[in-house]
Write an enzyme that holds these catalytic residues in place. Sequence first.
Site, short mmCIF file in Angstrom:
data_model
loop_
_atom_site.label_atom_id
_atom_site.label_comp_id
_atom_site.label_asym_id
_atom_site.label_seq_id
_atom_site.Cartn_x
_atom_site.Cartn_y
_atom_site.Cartn_z
N GLU A 17 15.84 -43.91 -17.66
CA GLU A 17 15.46 -45.30 -17.83
C GLU A 17 16.21 -46.10 -16.76
OE1 GLU A 17 16.30 -47.15 -21.61
OE2 GLU A 17 15.38 -49.02 -20.93
N LYS A 75 25.19 -45.55 -19.64
CA LYS A 75 24.86 -46.66 -18.74
C LYS A 75 25.17 -48.00 -19.37
CE LYS A 75 20.86 -44.80 -18.09
NZ LYS A 75 19.46 -44.96 -18.24
N ARG A 129 24.78 -32.81 -24.43
CA ARG A 129 25.04 -33.69 -23.30
C ARG A 129 26.43 -33.42 -22.75
NH1 ARG A 129 23.13 -38.69 -24.28
NH2 ARG A 129 24.59 -39.76 -22.92
P1 ATP Z 1 22.62 -43.58 -21.09
O1 ATP Z 1 23.12 -43.57 -22.51
O2 ATP Z 1 23.67 -43.41 -20.08
O3 ATP Z 1 21.68 -44.70 -20.82
P2 ATP Z 1 20.41 -41.96 -21.55
O4 ATP Z 1 20.46 -40.68 -22.28
O5 ATP Z 1 19.80 -43.12 -22.22
O6 ATP Z 1 21.82 -42.25 -21.00
P3 ATP Z 1 18.41 -41.84 -19.53
O7 ATP Z 1 18.54 -42.53 -18.26
O8 ATP Z 1 17.42 -42.34 -20.49
O9 ATP Z 1 19.84 -41.77 -20.13
O10 ATP Z 1 18.28 -40.29 -19.36
C1 ATP Z 1 17.74 -39.57 -18.29
C2 ATP Z 1 17.96 -38.13 -18.59
O11 ATP Z 1 19.33 -37.81 -18.40
C3 ATP Z 1 17.62 -37.80 -20.03
O12 ATP Z 1 16.89 -36.61 -20.07
C4 ATP Z 1 18.96 -37.65 -20.67
O13 ATP Z 1 18.93 -36.77 -21.75
C5 ATP Z 1 19.84 -37.15 -19.52
N1 ATP Z 1 21.22 -37.50 -19.76
C6 ATP Z 1 21.77 -38.71 -19.94
N2 ATP Z 1 23.08 -38.63 -20.21
C7 ATP Z 1 23.39 -37.32 -20.19
C8 ATP Z 1 24.59 -36.57 -20.40
N3 ATP Z 1 25.75 -37.16 -20.67
N4 ATP Z 1 24.53 -35.22 -20.29
C9 ATP Z 1 23.37 -34.61 -19.99
N5 ATP Z 1 22.21 -35.24 -19.80
C10 ATP Z 1 22.21 -36.58 -19.90
MG MG Z 2 19.32 -44.80 -22.71
#
Ligand code: ATP
Ligand code: MG
Length: 567
Positions: free
Chosen positions: A42, A277, A267
């Site tokens: 996102e 983020k 994760r």
């Molecule tokens: P954030 O909480 O930082 O916004 P998110 O999971 O909402 O992280 P997205 O940008 O929506 O992040 O995720 C893009 C991809 O990266 C998703 O498939 C997510 O599962 C993966 N991802 C995000 N954070 C991690 C992490 N700490 N370890 C492994 N994969 C991750």
């Molecule tokens: Mg998110």
Amino acid sequence: MSSTSPLASAPAPHRDFIRDLVAADAASNRYGREIATRFPPEPNGFPHLGHVKSICLNFGIRDEFGGRCNLRFDDTNPFTEDIKYVEAFKRDVRWLGFEWDAELYTSDYFGRLYEIAEHLVMDGKAYVDSQTEDEIRERRGTVTTTGTASPFRDRAVDENLSLLRRMRAGDFDDGAHVLRASIDMAHPNMVMRDPLLLRIRRASHYRQGDAWCLYPLYDFAHGLSDAIEGITHSLCTLEFKDNRDVYEWLVRAAGFVRPPEQTEFARLELDYTMLSKRKLLRLVNEGFVSGWDDPRMPTIAGMRRRGVTPEALRKFCDVIGVARKPARTELATFEHAVRDDLNMRVPRVMCVLRPLKVVITNFPEGEVEWHEASSYPRDVPLTGSRTIPFSRELYIERDDFMEAPPSKFYRLAPGREVRLRYGYFVTCSDVVKDASGNVVEVHCTYDPATRGGDAPDGRKVSGTIHWVSARHALECELRLYDRLFTVPNPDDVPDGLDFVSVLNPESLVTVRNAQIEPSVAKDAPGSRYQFERTGYFVSDATDSKPGALVFNRTVTLRDSWAKIKDK
Ligand code: ATP
Ligand code: MG
């Protein structure tokens, strides 16, 4: 294979349960199409180390099994998303060495998703609910009690369709109605209790502008976007485990044959670091760091500015692997990967952090010798050297001199002889102090027969220290970075406190008058080094200027915290 990464020649990654699954599906041609993955961020912040794990997994599988990997921006929330974050993700995925097969946006599917919504309504699989979102939440029930059906659940198909079309046309205010899937209000998985699919939001989208006032929720958008793209393996982190049931229900209800399947993995959670983020955005907005690329940030931009290489990040991901079970990763594992990588690629130079003047009393005033200094140790595959000036006045590290040293101090002290790296053996003959008794200058004599670092008579010295020629050295600023948080898990703070209360006040220590050997003056901004005996450093690509050099410490030579703990 439609595309390969420039780093595809790196050793094959370790096996993991996802690669085993993909290998089996590829062998049986389970999907009847090529293996397809996607990385679906996102765009509401900069990519961080957690994303690196997901990027390496999704693109890595593409590189290993052939097929394709899409970069898809999951941009369904008009309030938080921005094109600058899209650009950051694109730049940083490329910097890691991966190229996507297609650049796609969930918001480009809003039309398709709306059509699917109409079909679900026509099939009796979705209905317009006119309760408020609060009422919907309250009636969802709990893990131990079933939910209560909405009074609007049995609306006629025609009425639902007409309401949905009017929602789309902008006839209603935000929150007046939502579209929900009609699944099961008693389902043991709460997520399956008639999940919301579309809601009204009058907000301008960074990409779609005001084209839409209906926005899809995550569950509605995600699986269907995967299905539209023909993804085979939809890999996501464990917090989406419960959403898998909705994912499967929706892709089937929408009529996709051999739809993608979701598989969850743990994760990345790194000690003393925060990988979210939303929380990193707070650090930026509230001024706890200088920006998304502050070298203390676990963002790719921050780590790059800190001097970490893409290869180190990929190696780190390979080392930690991919598993189902949640686990925290020690910071030492990350730092080890960074050090290992830099050790093999960066030249050594000498820089004195806290200078103490040394006068070589038997070296002629005004004379300069240029000494050859090799820039790489023998166990590194690179070779190269530079010359460094030696003159009567030098700087050494304040910590490398003690007037009354304990027995195990193997550096300079009155009457002691040490080796100046690439220089000579010198013996301390005198100490000059100020009125308050502080040592301001040290006098030494040198042995001209020891040039290059060895005595013809074979005598040994107690230690080797680094130095620079006072006249030739360049004054520079060093930014010594340390862990951003004082506790291993900044999410786990006592009630009433939040993660900013455990920020490390010493995560940045600035040293303003360090002295570095002049050879670095010719190097491009962003050049990386090992400062001998001190740590790995990178010249700050943003702030370093000729005449005002700035270096960021990437990582110390070894884990100084572990050493402190052991004492
Ligand atoms: P954030 O909480 O930082 O916004 P998110 O999971 O909402 O992280 P997205 O940008 O929506 O992040 O995720 C893009 C991809 O990266 C998703 O498939 C997510 O599962 C993966 N991802 C995000 N954070 C991690 C992490 N700490 N370890 C492994 N994969 C991750
Ligand atoms: Mg998110």
